[in-house]
Design a protein around this motif. Structure first.
Motif, short mmCIF file in Angstrom:
data_model
loop_
_atom_site.label_atom_id
_atom_site.label_comp_id
_atom_site.label_asym_id
_atom_site.label_seq_id
_atom_site.Cartn_x
_atom_site.Cartn_y
_atom_site.Cartn_z
N PHE A 1 102.12 124.85 -32.02
CA PHE A 1 101.27 125.60 -31.10
C PHE A 1 101.86 125.52 -29.71
O PHE A 1 102.84 124.79 -29.47
N SER A 2 101.31 126.29 -28.80
CA SER A 2 101.82 126.33 -27.43
C SER A 2 100.65 126.23 -26.46
O SER A 2 99.48 126.38 -26.83
N THR A 3 100.96 125.96 -25.21
CA THR A 3 99.96 126.00 -24.14
C THR A 3 100.50 126.95 -23.07
O THR A 3 101.67 126.85 -22.68
N GLY A 4 99.66 127.88 -22.61
CA GLY A 4 100.12 128.89 -21.66
C GLY A 4 99.23 128.99 -20.44
O GLY A 4 98.18 128.34 -20.33
N CYS A 5 99.68 129.81 -19.52
CA CYS A 5 98.91 130.03 -18.29
C CYS A 5 97.68 130.88 -18.59
O CYS A 5 97.70 131.73 -19.51
N PRO A 6 96.61 130.67 -17.83
CA PRO A 6 95.44 131.51 -18.02
C PRO A 6 95.73 132.93 -17.56
O PRO A 6 96.65 133.18 -16.76
N MET A 7 94.96 133.88 -18.06
CA MET A 7 95.13 135.27 -17.64
C MET A 7 94.66 135.42 -16.19
O MET A 7 93.63 134.89 -15.79
N GLY B 1 96.70 126.55 -26.68
CA GLY B 1 95.89 126.09 -25.56
C GLY B 1 96.16 126.88 -24.31
O GLY B 1 97.18 127.58 -24.19
N VAL B 2 95.24 126.76 -23.35
CA VAL B 2 95.37 127.45 -22.06
C VAL B 2 95.21 126.41 -20.95
O VAL B 2 94.28 125.60 -20.98
N ILE B 3 96.11 126.45 -19.99
CA ILE B 3 96.05 125.50 -18.88
C ILE B 3 94.71 125.63 -18.16
O ILE B 3 94.25 126.73 -17.85
N GLY B 4 94.08 124.47 -17.94
CA GLY B 4 92.82 124.45 -17.22
C GLY B 4 91.60 124.81 -18.04
O GLY B 4 90.48 124.79 -17.53
#
Length: 215
Positions: free
Chosen positions: A188-194, A111-114
């Motif tokens: 799975f992980s959730t990370g910051c958007p590019m 996942g991606v934050i936001g």
């Protein structure tokens, strides 16, 4: 002088020590009950108790079928009657255990934050032959990252992550309507958007001339 002659039945006994247990929706291990004494032909029945649904005792003394009843212990009495109406009986028990419940989802997207999570519906199966349509109750441990939810009825993972997490193992559990459960670990992980920095390049400066550029 009158006499009374009493003819007693010969000694009879059911010699089968025990019968196999069963797995729900699995083919039962066919077993023929045995008797000693008496005069053939013999007829078998179940006068008390109950066999698991789907398993029968034939008149020839054969237990067979496929257990469709709920998992649990089933106690019954098997009786054999010979040609002279002499009989013997014995109590037995069959334990029906849960079939294998398997979660078939192979992996989960990160996942991606936001950013709305790619909706993913978990799937499961119940092993066996002639398994009726199944519904599953879903749960997960530990809790999903903030912003994501697991629908406990449909198995849908949805939402928008609000925090970053490193790759984490989540144990998902699917429980069918017979209260049989299976688990699977998915990570799975959730990370910051590019973050894109613009402009892509800077203008060339000139020696001795003030330079200014906005990023």
């Amino acid at each position: 002088k009158a006499y009374t002659l009493t003819v007693n039945c010969p000694a009879m006994s059911v010699t089968t020590a025990s019968v196999p247990n069963a797995v729900q929706f699995g083919t039962y291990t066919s077993t023929t009950l045995a008797v000693s004494g008496g005069v053939a032909p013999f007829v078998w029945d179940v006068p008390t108790g109950a066999l698991p649904d789907g398993i029968t005792l034939s008149a020839a003394g054969v237990l067979s079928g496929s257990a469709t009843g709920a998992p649990g212990n089933y106690n019954f009495t098997a009786r054999v009657t010979d040609v002279n109406a002499c009989a013997a009986s014995k109590a037995f028990s069959i334990t029906v255990s849960c079939p294998t419940v398997g979660i078939t989802t192979a992996s989960l997207p990160n996942g991606v934050i936001g950013v709305a999570y790619p909706n993913t519906t978990l799937a499961a199966t119940t092993a066996g032959t002639g398994v009726p349509a199944q519904t599953y109750a879903w749960s997960v441990s530990p809790a999903l990252p903030a912003g994501l939810t697991l629908n406990t009825t449909s198995g849908l993972i949805s939402g928008t992550p609000t925090v970053a997490t490193s790759p984490t193992n989540y144990t998902f559990t699917a429980t069918n309507q017979q209260s049989c459960a299976g688990t699977k670990v998915l990570a799975f992980s959730t990370g910051c958007p590019m973050i894109n920095v613009t402009p892509a390049s800077l203008a060339t400066g000139t020696m001795g001339t003030a330079y200014s550029a906005s990023l």
